[in-house]
Design a protein around this motif. Sequence first.
Motif, short mmCIF file in Angstrom:
data_model
loop_
_atom_site.label_atom_id
_atom_site.label_comp_id
_atom_site.label_asym_id
_atom_site.label_seq_id
_atom_site.Cartn_x
_atom_site.Cartn_y
_atom_site.Cartn_z
N TYR A 109 18.55 10.06 -52.78
CA TYR A 109 19.76 10.50 -53.24
C TYR A 109 21.04 9.58 -53.00
CZ TYR A 109 23.91 13.28 -52.70
OH TYR A 109 25.27 13.68 -52.83
N LEU A 110 20.83 8.83 -52.00
CA LEU A 110 22.10 7.76 -51.76
C LEU A 110 22.20 6.54 -52.86
CD1 LEU A 110 22.03 7.06 -47.99
CD2 LEU A 110 23.77 8.17 -49.37
N PHE A 111 20.90 6.24 -53.10
CA PHE A 111 20.57 5.15 -53.99
C PHE A 111 20.94 5.37 -55.43
CE2 PHE A 111 17.69 2.51 -51.03
CZ PHE A 111 18.90 2.53 -50.04
N THR A 112 20.88 6.68 -55.73
CA THR A 112 21.10 7.25 -57.17
C THR A 112 22.44 7.94 -57.25
OG1 THR A 112 19.94 9.31 -56.85
CG2 THR A 112 18.59 7.63 -57.89
N THR A 113 23.24 8.07 -56.31
CA THR A 113 24.61 8.66 -56.28
C THR A 113 25.52 7.51 -56.41
OG1 THR A 113 23.88 10.43 -54.78
CG2 THR A 113 26.44 9.64 -54.79
N TYR A 114 25.19 6.15 -55.90
CA TYR A 114 26.16 5.38 -56.20
C TYR A 114 25.77 4.05 -57.01
CZ TYR A 114 27.79 7.79 -51.87
OH TYR A 114 28.65 8.57 -51.27
N ARG A 115 26.65 3.70 -57.75
CA ARG A 115 26.44 2.41 -58.66
C ARG A 115 25.99 0.95 -57.63
NH1 ARG A 115 29.71 -0.46 -60.97
NH2 ARG A 115 31.55 0.05 -59.88
N ARG A 116 26.52 1.02 -56.79
CA ARG A 116 26.09 0.00 -55.73
C ARG A 116 26.48 0.19 -54.31
NH1 ARG A 116 28.89 -4.20 -53.67
NH2 ARG A 116 31.01 -4.17 -53.43
N ILE A 117 25.94 -0.51 -53.44
CA ILE A 117 26.13 -0.34 -52.03
C ILE A 117 26.22 -1.76 -51.49
CG2 ILE A 117 25.52 0.51 -49.77
CD1 ILE A 117 24.22 2.65 -51.15
N GLY A 118 27.17 -2.21 -50.73
CA GLY A 118 27.38 -3.55 -50.18
C GLY A 118 27.68 -3.47 -48.67
N HIS A 119 27.19 -4.26 -47.79
CA HIS A 119 27.31 -4.14 -46.48
C HIS A 119 27.94 -5.72 -46.02
CE1 HIS A 119 24.51 -0.73 -46.58
NE2 HIS A 119 25.04 -0.59 -45.42
N GLU A 120 29.08 -5.36 -45.21
CA GLU A 120 29.47 -6.41 -44.56
C GLU A 120 29.39 -6.31 -43.05
OE1 GLU A 120 33.54 -9.16 -43.80
OE2 GLU A 120 33.73 -7.29 -45.19
N PHE A 121 28.42 -7.29 -42.20
CA PHE A 121 28.39 -7.02 -40.89
C PHE A 121 29.54 -7.88 -40.30
CE2 PHE A 121 23.50 -7.82 -41.08
CZ PHE A 121 23.22 -6.74 -41.87
N LEU A 122 29.90 -6.69 -39.18
CA LEU A 122 31.07 -7.16 -38.58
C LEU A 122 30.54 -7.61 -37.07
CD1 LEU A 122 33.60 -4.53 -39.52
CD2 LEU A 122 33.30 -6.88 -40.41
N GLY A 123 29.44 -7.05 -36.40
CA GLY A 123 29.00 -7.19 -35.23
C GLY A 123 27.70 -6.68 -34.98
#
Length: 129
Positions: free
Chosen positions: A61-75
């Motif tokens: 569901y998540l991976f077909t809802t969005y065109r892309r997902i990106g994570h920036e690790f902060l901690g």
Amino acid sequence: MTGTTTARAVDAPAWLVEFYGHVDALDTEAVLARFAPDASMRYGAGDPLPGHEAIRAGLTYLFTTYRRIGHEFLGVWESGTTLMLEATVTYGLPDGREVAVPALTVIEHRDGAIDDLRIFIDPTPAQVG
């Protein structure tokens, strides 16, 4: 186009960077392979997803809802088998907009497998439709 996991100036275990690389590549099966068979996952205020089939459905569901997902690790904080990750998650919406949302994820893991993953996030700004 897929997202990019970044861990700028954050000491993150290699397995975590690799795991989120699969998340940001929207690769359901590679992500699912990191979960123990009896694992559970919870996203935001949603119900817990117990076991591989429920987790697969949630990821799909998540991976077909969005065109892309990106994570920036902060901690990243780790104590024993519990890891906490603070990140900014950027969602690429179907209409071309990008929305960044803060998140905190708690991961219980052992022997290279995730037993429980709980994502504390308010996805309201990134909701589609």
